[in-house]
Design a protein around this motif. Structure first.
Motif, mmCIF file in Angstrom:
data_model
loop_
_atom_site.group_PDB
_atom_site.id
_atom_site.type_symbol
_atom_site.label_atom_id
_atom_site.label_comp_id
_atom_site.label_asym_id
_atom_site.label_seq_id
_atom_site.Cartn_x
_atom_site.Cartn_y
_atom_site.Cartn_z
ATOM 1 N N ALA A 246 0.829 -1.210 0.000
ATOM 2 C CA ALA A 246 0.000 0.000 0.000
ATOM 3 C C ALA A 246 0.859 1.254 0.000
ATOM 4 O O ALA A 246 0.587 2.213 -0.736
ATOM 5 C CB ALA A 246 -0.931 -0.008 1.212
ATOM 6 N N ALA A 247 1.923 1.267 0.806
ATOM 7 C CA ALA A 247 2.801 2.445 0.888
ATOM 8 C C ALA A 247 3.545 2.675 -0.425
ATOM 9 O O ALA A 247 3.663 3.807 -0.908
ATOM 10 C CB ALA A 247 3.791 2.262 2.041
ATOM 11 N N ILE A 248 4.047 1.598 -1.036
ATOM 12 C CA ILE A 248 4.770 1.720 -2.312
ATOM 13 C C ILE A 248 3.806 2.177 -3.412
ATOM 14 O O ILE A 248 4.152 3.014 -4.259
ATOM 15 C CB ILE A 248 5.439 0.380 -2.692
ATOM 16 C CG1 ILE A 248 6.607 0.068 -1.736
ATOM 17 C CG2 ILE A 248 5.928 0.392 -4.134
ATOM 18 C CD1 ILE A 248 7.800 0.988 -1.884
ATOM 19 N N SER A 249 2.590 1.654 -3.388
ATOM 20 C CA SER A 249 1.605 1.986 -4.430
ATOM 21 C C SER A 249 1.225 3.459 -4.416
ATOM 22 O O SER A 249 0.787 4.005 -5.440
ATOM 23 C CB SER A 249 0.339 1.133 -4.252
ATOM 24 O OG SER A 249 0.631 -0.239 -4.369
ATOM 25 N N GLU A 250 1.370 4.112 -3.250
ATOM 26 C CA GLU A 250 0.998 5.516 -3.133
ATOM 27 C C GLU A 250 2.081 6.466 -3.628
ATOM 28 O O GLU A 250 1.828 7.667 -3.787
ATOM 29 C CB GLU A 250 0.656 5.843 -1.672
ATOM 30 C CG GLU A 250 -0.662 5.200 -1.210
ATOM 31 C CD GLU A 250 -0.927 5.444 0.270
ATOM 32 O OE1 GLU A 250 -0.117 6.145 0.914
ATOM 33 O OE2 GLU A 250 -1.945 4.917 0.780
ATOM 34 N N LEU A 251 3.280 5.950 -3.874
ATOM 35 C CA LEU A 251 4.330 6.815 -4.419
ATOM 36 C C LEU A 251 3.894 7.286 -5.805
ATOM 37 O O LEU A 251 3.428 6.483 -6.624
ATOM 38 C CB LEU A 251 5.653 6.055 -4.521
ATOM 39 C CG LEU A 251 6.257 5.559 -3.199
ATOM 40 C CD1 LEU A 251 7.547 4.797 -3.450
ATOM 41 C CD2 LEU A 251 6.515 6.721 -2.245
ATOM 42 N N PRO A 252 4.006 8.575 -6.122
ATOM 43 C CA PRO A 252 3.478 9.100 -7.391
ATOM 44 C C PRO A 252 3.959 8.346 -8.628
ATOM 45 O O PRO A 252 3.157 8.027 -9.512
ATOM 46 C CB PRO A 252 3.969 10.551 -7.393
ATOM 47 C CG PRO A 252 4.091 10.901 -5.943
ATOM 48 C CD PRO A 252 4.563 9.646 -5.265
ATOM 49 N N ALA A 253 5.257 8.038 -8.690
ATOM 50 C CA ALA A 253 5.790 7.364 -9.878
ATOM 51 C C ALA A 253 5.219 5.962 -10.012
ATOM 52 O O ALA A 253 4.886 5.511 -11.118
ATOM 53 C CB ALA A 253 7.317 7.322 -9.811
ATOM 54 N N VAL A 254 5.088 5.250 -8.887
ATOM 55 C CA VAL A 254 4.560 3.891 -8.922
ATOM 56 C C VAL A 254 3.065 3.918 -9.243
ATOM 57 O O VAL A 254 2.564 3.088 -10.019
ATOM 58 C CB VAL A 254 4.814 3.171 -7.585
ATOM 59 C CG1 VAL A 254 4.181 1.785 -7.580
ATOM 60 C CG2 VAL A 254 6.310 3.059 -7.319
ATOM 61 N N SER A 255 2.347 4.866 -8.671
ATOM 62 C CA SER A 255 0.918 4.997 -8.939
ATOM 63 C C SER A 255 0.669 5.246 -10.421
ATOM 64 O O SER A 255 -0.232 4.651 -11.017
ATOM 65 C CB SER A 255 0.340 6.158 -8.112
ATOM 66 O OG SER A 255 -1.027 6.341 -8.396
ATOM 67 N N ALA A 256 1.494 6.114 -11.033
ATOM 68 C CA ALA A 256 1.358 6.399 -12.465
ATOM 69 C C ALA A 256 1.655 5.146 -13.285
ATOM 70 O O ALA A 256 0.984 4.868 -14.292
ATOM 71 C CB ALA A 256 2.292 7.541 -12.860
ATOM 72 N N TYR A 257 2.655 4.386 -12.865
ATOM 73 C CA TYR A 257 3.004 3.146 -13.573
ATOM 74 C C TYR A 257 1.847 2.158 -13.513
ATOM 75 O O TYR A 257 1.497 1.530 -14.512
ATOM 76 C CB TYR A 257 4.262 2.541 -12.944
ATOM 77 C CG TYR A 257 4.616 1.166 -13.474
ATOM 78 C CD1 TYR A 257 5.344 1.024 -14.643
ATOM 79 C CD2 TYR A 257 4.201 0.015 -12.799
ATOM 80 C CE1 TYR A 257 5.649 -0.233 -15.154
ATOM 81 C CE2 TYR A 257 4.513 -1.248 -13.288
ATOM 82 C CZ TYR A 257 5.240 -1.367 -14.452
ATOM 83 O OH TYR A 257 5.532 -2.604 -14.953
ATOM 84 N N LEU A 258 1.246 2.017 -12.324
ATOM 85 C CA LEU A 258 0.137 1.084 -12.169
ATOM 86 C C LEU A 258 -1.064 1.499 -13.010
ATOM 87 O O LEU A 258 -1.733 0.656 -13.619
ATOM 88 C CB LEU A 258 -0.259 0.978 -10.686
ATOM 89 C CG LEU A 258 0.772 0.289 -9.782
ATOM 90 C CD1 LEU A 258 0.365 0.423 -8.314
ATOM 91 C CD2 LEU A 258 0.917 -1.182 -10.158
ATOM 92 N N ASP A 259 -1.346 2.803 -13.045
ATOM 93 C CA ASP A 259 -2.465 3.306 -13.863
ATOM 94 C C ASP A 259 -2.242 3.014 -15.338
ATOM 95 O O ASP A 259 -3.179 2.670 -16.067
ATOM 96 C CB ASP A 259 -2.644 4.816 -13.654
ATOM 97 C CG ASP A 259 -3.242 5.139 -12.287
ATOM 98 O OD1 ASP A 259 -3.820 4.227 -11.663
ATOM 99 O OD2 ASP A 259 -3.134 6.314 -11.856
ATOM 100 N N ALA A 260 -0.986 3.173 -15.780
ATOM 101 C CA ALA A 260 -0.664 2.980 -17.202
ATOM 102 C C ALA A 260 -0.671 1.518 -17.608
ATOM 103 O O ALA A 260 -0.762 1.202 -18.800
ATOM 104 C CB ALA A 260 0.708 3.594 -17.513
ATOM 105 N N ASN A 261 -0.565 0.625 -16.606
ATOM 106 C CA ASN A 261 -0.469 -0.795 -16.927
ATOM 107 C C ASN A 261 -1.653 -1.621 -16.414
ATOM 108 O O ASN A 261 -1.534 -2.814 -16.168
ATOM 109 C CB ASN A 261 0.838 -1.362 -16.357
ATOM 110 C CG ASN A 261 2.053 -0.858 -17.108
ATOM 111 O OD1 ASN A 261 2.437 -1.393 -18.134
ATOM 112 N ND2 ASN A 261 2.672 0.203 -16.573
ATOM 113 N N LYS A 262 -2.774 -0.942 -16.227
ATOM 114 C CA LYS A 262 -3.979 -1.663 -15.778
ATOM 115 C C LYS A 262 -4.453 -2.610 -16.866
ATOM 116 O O LYS A 262 -4.403 -2.304 -18.037
ATOM 117 C CB LYS A 262 -5.092 -0.650 -15.442
ATOM 118 C CG LYS A 262 -4.878 0.030 -14.102
ATOM 119 C CD LYS A 262 -6.025 0.973 -13.804
ATOM 120 C CE LYS A 262 -5.874 1.628 -12.434
ATOM 121 N NZ LYS A 262 -6.926 2.621 -12.139
#
Length: 481
Positions: free
Chosen positions: A465-481
């Protein structure tokens, strides 16, 4: 005295290049946009092998008496010559002919891949480069040619180049008619005339006139031999170059039909226009020819402003498939030079060349706890987050962090003895840390502040949860849904 082992020098062959993550990522993003346009037009992907039998590539090789002239060739166990593909069109013709009874017709396909030229390399001239083609095989009308031009225009728009390109269209039948009217019958002279016409944008009408005659000397004093036409022959060609329309020419009728389709679909002359200077080099073109020219200026090696030029082109090639089948098979298509187009997009700021986001690195501070570090890594991966456990020399904490920096990692996870006893982990946001470091001049102050570093509960779900909230990681996850 023992002989030292002779080391092999690591050398990249001339005319080839290694592609790095940033380039690969940027080109992948670019080709994804191209693919989306092609598929919107109803084209499907197909992939042909790198090697074809040399006879399949046929007369379109530079010299078929020497199978390795212009192409890279080898013989198989049956002593049959095979060659690395020179372009993507000849393999498509073979594929279509071989699967003729299975394929829907017209056959509409696109392909992306590397092609190979056994030619002398130079600046910007490679022996291996990528092309992205689209073709319609089995449709004879102007509709198929016009659609190719419209798809080229829409592709440029999708790449952010609206207003910075024009698709230029001509017809080889028009050019052939002009050559016939001028009485040019020698094949070598025909080629020289076409090359001269092709230089209209670069040298103007006066320069073309010189190249049609004895030749032209450039500013450096270098002399280019001309086509050697008589004054009467030159007049016929120059009238065409100046815009005089040849009479009773089948090519003109085809261009007029294409223009009517462009007008009906709303493509103005600022995007697609008829241009008598478009020649295209390959001899297999039999009708309309077209190319995408980027119209913005760049500086050449001499510091002069020049138009960027063509990044792709194509045309009708009705004779190519017919080499394999007795009946005539019409075909039209175009090819984009991926590397050249990528360079243009960099110049216009439309190609992201940033290093792709690296993995979250789980640092290994205690070898006996490797299983725990592996558990953290695996849990991050299951959540769709790029992650790796450090596997180098674990004795130096600083080198582990430096490794993560070099990998463009968004963060490292730190769990030493002290954190473990408290049931916590430390997360170091490397991107936030770099930004904060710009405002901290003193190294001791930087170490004390530990910018970007924060504590998190050691539970695996809490770490994710903490890693997922990092802006760069969050953007990566959004782009790879």
């Amino acid at each position: 005295m023992t002989d030292k082992k002779k080391l092999i020098a690591p050398r990249l062959p001339r005319g080839f290049e290694d592609r790095l993550p940033a380039d690969i990522s940027a080109v992948n993003a670019m080709t994804a946009k191209i693919r989306a346009v092609y598929e919107r037009y109803g084209f499907d992907s197909v992939e042909t092998p790198l090697l074809e039998y040399t006879e399949t590539l046929g007369k379109f090789l530079p010299d078929t008496d020497r199978p390795n002239a212009g192409v890279f060739s080898l013989q198989d166990e049956d002593e049959q010559w095979m060659s690395l593909r020179y372009d993507l069109t000849a393999p498509l013709a073979r594929h279509f002919a071989e699967n003729f009874d299975k394929l829907a017709k017209p056959y509409r396909s696109y392909r992306a891949g590397y092609v190979f030229r056994n030619e002398k390399p130079g600046p910007g001239r490679f022996r291996q480069f990528m092309q992205f083609d689209a073709d319609t095989v089995g449709a004879a009308g102007a509709e198929a040619d016009a659609e190719m031009c419209m798809m080229m225009a829409d592709t440029m728009d999708a790449l952010g180049l609206a207003g910075k390109y024009v698709v230029k269209v001509n017809n080889r039948k028009v050019l052939d008619g002009v050559l016939a009217s001028a009485g040019v019958v020698d094949e070598g002279q025909k080629l020289a005339v076409l090359r001269a016409i092709d230089k209209l944008d670069k040298f103007g009408t006066e320069g073309v006139a010189l190249l049609l005659g004895e030749g032209r000397k450039d500013e450096s004093g270098d002399f280019t031999k001309g086509a050697g036409l008589s004054d009467e022959q030159r007049a016929v060609v120059l009238n065409y170059v100046r815009g005089e329309e040849p009479e009773h020419n089948e090519g003109i009728a085809e261009l007029n039909a294409m223009q009517a389709l462009f007008d009906a679909a709303g493509y103005g002359a600022d995007r697609i226009k008829i241009d008598p200077a478009v020649v295209r080099g390959l001899e297999y073109y039999t009708g309309p020819v077209f190319e995408i020219e980027l119209t913005f200026k760049v500086q050449n090696e001499k510091g002069q402003d020049v138009v960027f030029g063509a990044v792709g082109g194509g045309g009708r090639y009705d004779g190519l498939v017919s080499r394999f089948r007795s009946e005539p098979v019409p075909a039209t298509g175009f090819s984009i030079g991926v590397s050249r187009l990528a360079h243009a997009l960099r110049l216009t700021g439309n190609l992201g060349a940033e290093e792709p986001l690296g993995p979250v690195v789980v640092l290994v501070l205690d070898k006996e706890q490797t299983a725990r570090y592996q558990a953290i890594t695996s849990r991050l991966r299951r959540a769709g987050i790029r992650a790796e456990m450090f596997m180098g020399n674990t004795k130096n904490f600083g080198k582990q962090v430096a490794y993560a920096d070099k990998r463009n990692s968004p963060a490292v996870i730190i769990e030493g003895t002290q954190e473990r006893e408290l049931g916590k982990v430390q997360i170091k946001d490397l991107i936030a840390g770099k930004e904060a470091a710009k405002a901290i001049a003193d190294n001791a102050e930087y170490k004390a502040a530990r910018p970007g570093q924060f504590e998190c509960d050691g539970d695996l779900d809490a770490i994710v949860a903490a890693i997922s909230e990092l802006p760069a990681v969050s953007a990566y996850l959004d782009a790879n849904k």
